[in-house]
Design a protein around this motif. Structure first.
Motif, short mmCIF file in Angstrom:
data_model
loop_
_atom_site.label_atom_id
_atom_site.label_comp_id
_atom_site.label_asym_id
_atom_site.label_seq_id
_atom_site.Cartn_x
_atom_site.Cartn_y
_atom_site.Cartn_z
N ARG A 137 38.23 24.11 -23.98
CA ARG A 137 37.86 25.06 -23.05
C ARG A 137 37.88 24.31 -21.64
O ARG A 137 37.79 22.79 -21.49
CB ARG A 137 36.24 25.38 -23.34
N GLY A 138 37.98 25.04 -20.43
CA GLY A 138 37.58 24.56 -19.20
C GLY A 138 39.01 24.25 -18.14
O GLY A 138 38.47 24.46 -17.02
N GLY A 139 40.11 24.40 -18.80
CA GLY A 139 41.32 23.96 -17.86
C GLY A 139 41.35 22.43 -17.67
O GLY A 139 40.76 21.80 -18.00
N TRP A 140 42.31 22.41 -16.74
CA TRP A 140 42.91 20.80 -16.41
C TRP A 140 43.17 20.74 -15.13
O TRP A 140 43.66 21.79 -14.29
CB TRP A 140 43.63 20.39 -17.33
N TRP A 141 43.64 19.46 -14.67
CA TRP A 141 44.01 19.19 -13.39
C TRP A 141 45.32 19.54 -13.07
O TRP A 141 45.71 19.72 -11.82
CB TRP A 141 43.89 17.61 -13.20
N TRP A 142 46.12 20.09 -13.75
CA TRP A 142 47.58 20.53 -13.68
C TRP A 142 47.72 22.07 -14.01
O TRP A 142 48.79 22.90 -13.77
CB TRP A 142 48.78 19.77 -14.25
N GLY A 143 46.65 22.63 -14.25
CA GLY A 143 46.50 23.98 -14.77
C GLY A 143 46.31 24.86 -13.58
O GLY A 143 45.88 24.48 -12.44
N SER A 150 40.83 24.38 -4.89
CA SER A 150 41.01 22.89 -5.12
C SER A 150 39.88 22.02 -4.45
O SER A 150 39.53 21.00 -4.69
CB SER A 150 42.11 22.32 -4.95
N ALA A 151 39.22 22.62 -3.37
CA ALA A 151 38.29 21.74 -2.52
C ALA A 151 37.17 21.23 -3.52
O ALA A 151 36.63 20.29 -3.15
CB ALA A 151 37.98 22.37 -1.23
N TYR A 152 36.84 22.05 -4.29
CA TYR A 152 35.68 21.75 -5.25
C TYR A 152 35.84 22.02 -6.74
O TYR A 152 35.02 21.82 -7.52
CB TYR A 152 34.39 22.64 -4.88
N CYS A 153 37.16 22.34 -7.17
CA CYS A 153 37.50 22.22 -8.66
C CYS A 153 38.95 21.58 -8.80
O CYS A 153 39.97 21.54 -7.85
CB CYS A 153 37.66 23.59 -8.98
N ASN A 154 39.11 20.50 -9.63
CA ASN A 154 40.35 19.89 -9.93
C ASN A 154 41.26 20.66 -10.93
O ASN A 154 41.17 20.66 -11.88
CB ASN A 154 40.08 18.43 -10.63
N PHE A 155 42.19 21.20 -10.18
CA PHE A 155 43.39 22.04 -10.79
C PHE A 155 44.58 22.09 -10.00
O PHE A 155 44.39 21.48 -8.94
CB PHE A 155 42.72 23.64 -11.03
#
Length: 597
Positions: free
Chosen positions: A557-563, A476-481
Motif C-alpha cells: 500500500r501507499g505508492g512510491w517515489w516514481w509512481g 509533490s511539494a508535500y508527497c514524494n511521487f
C-alpha cells in the motif's frame, strides 16, 4: 485431461485434486485405496503412499505400492535374504505382509541413499549442483552409498545380531542387482539403474534416476529420516541466500522436506521422518550458524517463515527470538481508542467510492477496492517506515546490498528497500514482543485494513494531510511521487505539476498526516500482512478483516517515489509475489496488544 478413473477424483482433498492435475501423479493416485486417497494433501504424502502402500491381502494380486510391486520379481524378492549368497531362513514368503514391509523399507533406504549421494553433486560435499546421472568414479560412488546404508541401520534392523556375522562386502554385491530388478516390474521405469553384466560392486556403467522428481523425493526422505551432522552441514549449502544464490536446483528438494513434516511421524507403512532430524535441518536458519565468510547470519527468510510454527519450542527458535531487545523509541502510535478524538473509534469506510479512479480501480461490479464498512480492534502503528539502520541490526549483510539501490534509498535514515514480504515478516518476528502503554504487544506487519485506517485518520478523502491542504489532490511539494503526474479528485481544481525526486527521502521528511504518520502516501510501497485478493472486499468480514486465506501475491500500500499521484491514494492497492525485492518495496511495523503488563 481425462482422469484415468473419474469417480476416484471425488475421494480427494482439495490439495489432492490439485495434485491430480499432473497426469503422472494422477495415474499414481489411481493405484491407492480410498482410505489413502483421502489422506493426500501434498506431493510428499502422495509419493510416500504410492511407493510404500502394501496391499493387505494374503495374496500378491490387485493394486499395491510401487516398492511392493517391484519386489515381486524372483530376483528382487531375495532382497536382504542372504548369508554368503545363501538364503537366511529359506526363501522369503512374499505373502507375509511383515516380510514385504521390511524388504520394502530396505529398498526405500537404498534408493534414498543413492538419491541423496547424487544430490551432493560432483564434488560430493554439497557445494555443486545435484547429479541426475553418475557415470564416472562409480566405485567411489557406490562405496559412499554403501557407507550410508550401513550408517542408517537398515541391515541391522533386518538381520539383528546376524549382521555382525556377515561378510559385509557381499551384502551390496547381492542386493544391488535385486534393487535393479525391481525397475522393470514395480518402479515402472521411474528409477533406472544401468548395471554391467557382472552385477558386482563398482562394475556398473552408470546409474541415473529417469525421473528427477522421484530422485528428489527420495533424497528429501533421506534428509528427514537418516541425515547426520555431516549431511546437515552439507545441506546448509542448499539453502537459498536472499542476497546471493537463490539455489533454484534445490527448490523441489526443500518443498518435499517441508511437506514431510505435515505428515504423521508414524504411518502404517513406516516412519517418513524423525522430528528431531527435521528440526535440526532448519536450526541453522535460527541460531546464526548459517552465515557468510564474515560470520554474519544469512537470513533465508522464506524458509524461516515456512518452518516457523513447526520450530516452536525449539532452542533454535528461542535463540532467534532472544537476539534483539526492543527499546521504545516513542514511534508507535495507538489507534482505535479515541486518542485522536471521536473519529478514532476503530470504525471507517475502507476502499474507494465507485468512480474515484475507474481507470485503475475498475468500477461497478468490476471494482477491485469497493467502499465497505470495517471495525478494528485497538492496535499501534509506527509513525515511520523501518529504516536501513534498523533493518541491518537484523540482517547486517543488507548494508552491502545498499549499493544496488542506486542511491534511491541508501542512507541510514532512508526506508529500507529491496526487502521481500518474507524479509519484512521475519523482521517483525525477530523484534517479537514489546511493552507499549502498559500492554504487552506482539509486533506484526499491519493488515491492509489497519494500514488504511491510519492513512485516512478519520477522513473519507482520497488523501489526508496535516493542516489545511485539500485531501482531494496530491502535489509533490508535500508527497514524494512522480510530480509530473499529479492527481486530483474529479470536479476539484487541477493539481499542480511539480518536482520528481527520482529517489526516496528520509523517513521524517515531508508532510505527516493529522495523526502523526509520515509518508503513508508515496515514498515507498509498504508490505502488509494480507494476501492480495481482487474480490476480497466484497466478502470480507466487517470486524478485523485478516485478508484471504491463500493467494499468490501479498498486499502493498501507499505508492512510491516514481509512481503517479493516483497510485498514492488511501485506497490504492498493489499485489506482488512475497519473494519480490524491488527498489520501492519497504514496510512499517504494527503492534497488537495481547496482554496487560
Amino acid at each position: 485431461m481425462g482422469f484415468p478413473r473419474p469417480h476416484i477424483y471425488d475421494d480427494l482433498t482439495e490439495a489432492g485434486k490439485e495434485l491430480a492435475r499432473n497426469p503422472r501423479i494422477a495415474l499414481l493416485i489411481a493405484r491407492l485405496p480410498k482410505v489413502l486417497r483421502e489422506k493426500l494433501d501434498s506431493a510428499a504424502s502422495t509419493y510416500w503412499y504410492v511407493y510404500n502402500y502394501v496391499q493387505p491381502r494374503n495374496k500378491d494380486q490387485g493394486e499395491t505400492g510401487l516398492l511392493d510391486m517391484g519386489l515381486r520379481t524372483a530376483k528382487a524378492s531375495r532382497l536382504g535374504w542372504h548369508s554368503d549368497g545363501r538364503p537366511l531362513d529359506g526363501s522369503p514368503d512374499r505373502h507375509e505382509i511383515n516380510t514385504r514391509m521390511w524388504q520394502m523399507g530396505l529398498a526405500r533406504d537404498m534408493l534414498a541413499a543413492f538419491a541423496f549421494q547424487m544430490f551432493l553433486g560432483k564434488t560430493g560435499d554439497g557445494t555443486s549442483p545435484p547429479l541426475f546421472e553418475v557415470s564416472e568414479n562409480l566405485d567411489g560412488f557406490y562405496r559412499a552409498v554403501w557407507s550410508r546404508i550401513l550408517k542408517c541401520g537398515a541391515y541391522v534392523d533386518i538381520l539383528g545380531d546376524e549382521f555382525e556375522k556377515r561378510d559385509r562386502p557381499l551384502l551390496p554385491a547381492h542386493d544391488w542387482p535385486c534393487l535393479q530388478s525391481m525397475n522393470s516390474q514395480g518402479l515402472q521405469h521411474l528409477v533406472l539403474s544401468d548395471f554391467g553384466d557382472e552385477n558386482v560392486l563398482g562394475q556398473a556403467r552408470r546409474i541415473l534416476f529417469a525421473n528427477r522428481t522421484v530422485q528428489t523425493f527420495f533424497a528429501a526422505y533421506w534428509a528427514v529420516r537418516w541425515a547426520d551432522d555431516a549431511d546437515r552441514q552439507q545441506m546448509m549449502n542448499w539453502f537459498p541466500d536472499p542476497l546471493g544464490d537463490n539455489k533454484t536446483d534445490f527448490r523441489e528438494f526443500w518443498r518435499f522436506v517441508l511437506e514431510f513434516r505435515e505428515m504423521p511421524a508414524e504411518t502404517e507403512y513406516g516412519q517418513p521422518y524423525q522430528t528431531a532430524r527435521w528440526e535440526a535441518l532448519f536450526a541453522p536458519l535460527y541460531d546464526g550458524s548459517f552465515c557468510d565468510y564474515d560470520g554474519r547470519p544469512i537470513r533465508s527468510t522464506e524458509f524461516i517463515y515456512l518452518t516457523w510454527d513447526r520450530m516452536e519450542d525449539t532452542e533454535a527458535r528461542d535463540h532467534f527470538c532472544s537476539e534483539f531487545t526492543y527499546e521504545d523509541d516513542g514511534g508507535f502510535i495507538l489507534l482505535g481508542r479515541g486518542q485522536h478524538g471521536e473519529a478514532d473509534n476503530g470504525k471507517f469506510l475502507m476502499g474507494a467510492p465507485d468512480g474515484e479512479a475507474p481507470d485503475s480501480d475498475g468500477s461497478g461490479k468490476d471494482q477491485k477496492n469497493p467502499e465497505h464498512p470495517v471495525e478494528l480492534s485497538p492496535y499501534y502503528l509506527h509513525r515511520f517506515c523501518v529504516t536501513n539502520v534498523d533493518y541491518e541490526r537484523f540482517d547486517p549483510r543488507h548494508f552491502d546490498h545498499r549499493e544496488f539501490t542506486d542511491k534511491v534509498s541508501n542512507t541510514d535514515n532512508h526506508p529500507v528497500v529491496y526487502v521481500s514480504w518474507f524479509d519484512a515478516w521475519c523482521y517483525a518476528k525477530w523484534v517479537g514482543l514489546v511493552e507499549l502503554g502498559g500492554e504487552r504487544c506482539e509486533i506484526e506487519l499491519p493488515t491492509e485494513a489497519q494500514w488504511e485506517y491510519a492513512c485516512r485518520c478519520g477522513r473519507e478523502t482520497p488523501f489526508t494531510w496535516d493542516g489545511v491542504r485539500s485531501g482531494d489532490k496530491v502535489e509533490s511539494a508535500y508527497c514524494n511521487f512522480h510530480g509530473g503526474v499529479p492527481w486530483q479528485k474529479s470536479g476539484t481544481p487541477e493539481a499542480a505539476r511539480g518536482e520528481c525526486r527520482v529517489h526516496a527521502v528520509g523517513v521524517g521528511e515531508l508532510s505527516r498526516n493529522a495523526w502523526g504518520f509520515h509518508q503513508l502516501h508515496g515514498n515507498v510501497w509498504e508490505w502488509c500482512q494480507d494476501w492480495y485478493g481482487v474480490d476480497y472486499y466484497r466478502n470480507s468480514p466487517r470486524r478485523d478483516p485478516p485478508g484471504p486465506k491463500r493467494a499468490t501475491r501479498r498486499i502493498l500500500r501507499g505508492g512510491w517515489w516514481w509512481g503517479t499521484g493516483r497510485s498514492c491514494r488511501s485506497a490504492s492497492r498493489l499485489g506482488s509475489s512475497p519473494d519480490s525485492r524491488e527498489e520501492a518495496f519497504g514496510f512499517r511495523l504494527a503492534a497488537v496488544p495481547v496482554a496487560p503488563v
